[in-house]
Design a protein around this motif. Structure first.
Motif, mmCIF file in Angstrom:
data_model
loop_
_atom_site.group_PDB
_atom_site.id
_atom_site.type_symbol
_atom_site.label_atom_id
_atom_site.label_comp_id
_atom_site.label_asym_id
_atom_site.label_seq_id
_atom_site.Cartn_x
_atom_site.Cartn_y
_atom_site.Cartn_z
ATOM 1 N N VAL A 156 0.839 -1.204 0.000
ATOM 2 C CA VAL A 156 0.000 0.000 0.000
ATOM 3 C C VAL A 156 0.873 1.252 0.000
ATOM 4 O O VAL A 156 0.590 2.228 -0.702
ATOM 5 N N LEU A 157 1.960 1.219 0.753
ATOM 6 C CA LEU A 157 2.805 2.409 0.888
ATOM 7 C C LEU A 157 3.500 2.792 -0.410
ATOM 8 O O LEU A 157 3.841 3.965 -0.599
ATOM 9 N N ILE A 158 3.730 1.830 -1.320
ATOM 10 C CA ILE A 158 4.407 2.182 -2.572
ATOM 11 C C ILE A 158 3.517 3.020 -3.485
ATOM 12 O O ILE A 158 3.985 3.505 -4.523
ATOM 13 N N THR A 159 2.239 3.209 -3.110
ATOM 14 C CA THR A 159 1.390 4.130 -3.858
ATOM 15 C C THR A 159 1.519 5.560 -3.344
ATOM 16 O O THR A 159 0.922 6.475 -3.920
ATOM 17 N N SER A 185 -1.421 -10.141 -4.208
ATOM 18 C CA SER A 185 -1.633 -9.265 -3.050
ATOM 19 C C SER A 185 -0.680 -8.074 -3.044
ATOM 20 O O SER A 185 -1.058 -6.973 -2.633
ATOM 21 N N ASN A 186 0.554 -8.250 -3.508
ATOM 22 C CA ASN A 186 1.508 -7.152 -3.471
ATOM 23 C C ASN A 186 1.270 -6.114 -4.567
ATOM 24 O O ASN A 186 1.666 -4.957 -4.399
ATOM 25 N N TRP A 187 0.660 -6.515 -5.656
ATOM 26 C CA TRP A 187 0.417 -5.558 -6.729
ATOM 27 C C TRP A 187 -1.049 -5.162 -6.858
ATOM 28 O O TRP A 187 -1.391 -4.324 -7.692
ATOM 29 N N LEU A 188 -1.928 -5.741 -6.038
ATOM 30 C CA LEU A 188 -3.354 -5.415 -6.149
ATOM 31 C C LEU A 188 -3.656 -3.938 -5.898
ATOM 32 O O LEU A 188 -4.401 -3.328 -6.682
ATOM 33 N N PRO A 189 -3.134 -3.307 -4.829
ATOM 34 C CA PRO A 189 -3.438 -1.878 -4.636
ATOM 35 C C PRO A 189 -3.002 -1.010 -5.816
ATOM 36 O O PRO A 189 -3.752 -0.136 -6.274
ATOM 37 N N SER A 190 -1.790 -1.246 -6.326
ATOM 38 C CA SER A 190 -1.304 -0.458 -7.468
ATOM 39 C C SER A 190 -2.116 -0.753 -8.720
ATOM 40 O O SER A 190 -2.382 0.144 -9.528
ATOM 41 N N TYR A 191 -2.518 -2.013 -8.897
ATOM 42 C CA TYR A 191 -3.333 -2.380 -10.050
ATOM 43 C C TYR A 191 -4.665 -1.633 -10.036
ATOM 44 O O TYR A 191 -5.090 -1.065 -11.050
ATOM 45 N N LEU A 192 -5.322 -1.631 -8.876
ATOM 46 C CA LEU A 192 -6.615 -0.958 -8.784
ATOM 47 C C LEU A 192 -6.483 0.550 -8.958
ATOM 48 O O LEU A 192 -7.333 1.189 -9.589
ATOM 49 N N LYS A 193 -5.414 1.118 -8.438
ATOM 50 C CA LYS A 193 -5.248 2.569 -8.473
ATOM 51 C C LYS A 193 -4.711 3.060 -9.821
ATOM 52 O O LYS A 193 -5.227 4.020 -10.397
ATOM 53 N N ASP A 194 -3.684 2.396 -10.334
ATOM 54 C CA ASP A 194 -3.007 2.893 -11.535
ATOM 55 C C ASP A 194 -3.562 2.319 -12.829
ATOM 56 O O ASP A 194 -3.594 3.018 -13.849
ATOM 57 N N ALA A 195 -3.964 1.053 -12.818
ATOM 58 C CA ALA A 195 -4.446 0.432 -14.055
ATOM 59 C C ALA A 195 -5.953 0.572 -14.233
ATOM 60 O O ALA A 195 -6.434 0.631 -15.361
ATOM 61 N N ARG A 196 -6.693 0.606 -13.125
ATOM 62 C CA ARG A 196 -8.153 0.670 -13.223
ATOM 63 C C ARG A 196 -8.737 2.004 -12.788
ATOM 64 O O ARG A 196 -9.943 2.206 -12.869
ATOM 65 N N GLY A 197 -7.911 2.910 -12.281
ATOM 66 C CA GLY A 197 -8.345 4.279 -12.025
ATOM 67 C C GLY A 197 -9.157 4.513 -10.776
ATOM 68 O O GLY A 197 -9.861 5.529 -10.668
#
Length: 421
Positions: A25-28, A240-252
């Motif tokens: 989560v923090l990498i976002t 699990s490690n890329w899900l937050p970034s996927y939802l935020k960056d790839a799906r908006g």
């Protein structure tokens, strides 16, 4: 009282998983990335933070588990681990470089490595093989619950306070909640703990460790179960490690939406693990490997839908379905290891399986990060990275099928020998 110990282990697993996914989560957060000297586009280094944890976790699970079981026993090993990973988590904000943070993730992985093997030893000591499905599923539910609570909790702390607060809160939870629960409820039978209570000499401890490791290596189908576990855990750590970034960056999705949407697949895992435990206790032992076959197909199909659809909510809900299918087969792994291991070697046997599996699976976040970084657009990168998760399920399916065929052959051979006798 044995079930109070299971509930305690469930809580321990849950809070350990919150620690693990804190970084994802923090990498976002740009402030966190700036603090450790990472660029937002440097997806490979971001993935390495998760991989570093898994390297420490995997090595520790193999190397430290037999030492912990021989010298300390289940109860004291859990107490030492909780204290160590609580302190490491709390002090992490003081580390102001990528290298130091990477080292702290390795140390955190080392301290958490023996947890599942110790839990497996506890269940083996208190439950017979025919009734271990539910306690195994209950402990494994901590995985999903930790992720389900962790994503929105860390997202909330990040949105309302700062990234340092998340480390401090999680460090305190480990010590204040985990240690009293272990002291109160985790007790091993006297016949099991008697050896560890005698504080053996260094040479005697090493000899005992050597005996346990040799016993673990005699576990039936060890290599096959380890390969299956590696692919099984690769899905968990990659998604699990890329899900937050996927939802935020790839799906908006926004930061607030990302938090609760990322938690939904984890709640599905919690429910599915419980259901899977009940299924294991109600089907013949020889049919348990088929859970890997059927459930891996469900995971692959659901991830495929998440990749192909243009509708962002359908993509998110498809990952919920994928995690449900993944959770159904989760209790089958410790149940299978316990079935194939001798009682005195179950901790080491599971340590080898979980440790090597975690070590191999730990490279999945870095692999996905490399795929994401080299794509033409962030969206294309995330879709390609999540596509790699389908490959892990092909391995799970193949291993489950081979394991089922071998068990059927062994059962037929035993029946024929009985007829001859």
């Amino acid at each position: 009282m044995r079930w109070w110990g299971v509930i305690t282990l469930f809580v321990i697993v849950a809070i350990s998983y919150i620690d693990r996914i804190n970084i994802s989560v923090l990498i976002t957060d740009p402030a966190f990335l700036a603090h450790v000297g990472l660029a937002r586009e440097d997806r490979l280094s971001q993935g390495l933070l998760a991989t570093a944890f898994m390297v420490g976790y995997g090595v520790s699970s193999v190397v430290l588990t037999p030492l912990a079981a021989a010298l300390l026993g289940v109860r004291r090993s859990l107490l030492v681990g909780l204290m160590l990973w609580g302190v490491v988590t709390f002090l992490s904000p003081a580390l102001d470089s990528f290298g130091l943070l990477l080292a702290s993730r390795v140390l955190l992985g080392v301290s958490e490595g023996p947890v599942f093997a110790l839990a497996s030893a506890y269940i083996k000591a208190h439950f017979e093989s025919r009734e271990n499905g539910k306690p195994n599923s209950f402990v494994n539910m901590g995985t999903g619950l930790g992720l389900a609570i962790g994503f929105p909790l860390v997202g909330y702390l990040l949105a309302t306070h700062d990234w340092q607060t998340s480390f401090h809160v999680l460090g305190v939870i480990n010590i204040v909640l985990g240690i009293p629960l272990v002291l109160a409820f985790v007790h091993m039978p006297r016949r099991v703990e008697a050896g560890s209570a005698k504080a053996p000499s260094a040479s005697a401890a090493l000899a005992q460790v050597g005996h346990m490791v040799r016993g673990a290596l005699q576990t039936r189908h060890l290599m096959l179960v380890t390969l299956l576990t590696s692919a099984f855990l690769a899905y968990l750590w990659g998604s699990s490690n890329w899900l937050p970034s996927y939802l935020k960056d790839a799906r908006g999705f926004s930061l607030r939406e990302m938090g609760w949407l990322a938690s939904l697949p984890q709640y599905a895992t919690v429910v599915a693990v419980l259901v899977g435990g009940f299924i294991i206790d109600r089907i013949p032992r020889r049919s348990v490997p088929l859970m890997f076959v059927y459930c891996s197909v469900g995971v692959a199909l659901a991830v495929g839908i998440a990749i192909e659809t243009d509708h962002r909510y359908l993509a998110a809900y498809s990952l919920v379905a994928a995690n449900f299918c993944w959770g159904l087969m989760s209790p089958a792994i410790p149940s299978t290891v316990q079935h194939f291991s001798r009682p005195e070697h179950v901790a080491s046997g599971y340590g080898v399986v979980n440790g090597v599996g975690s070590l191999v699976a730990g490279f999945m976040p870095a692999l996905m990060g490399s795929v994401i970084a080299h794509a033409a657009t962030p969206r294309a990168g995330f879709l390609a990275g999540f596509g790699a998760l389908i490959g892990t399920q092909a391995v799970v399916l193949l291993c489950g099928l081979v394991l089922w065929l071998r068990e059927r052959a062994a059962e037929r051979a035993g029946a024929e020998e009985g007829l001859v006798a």
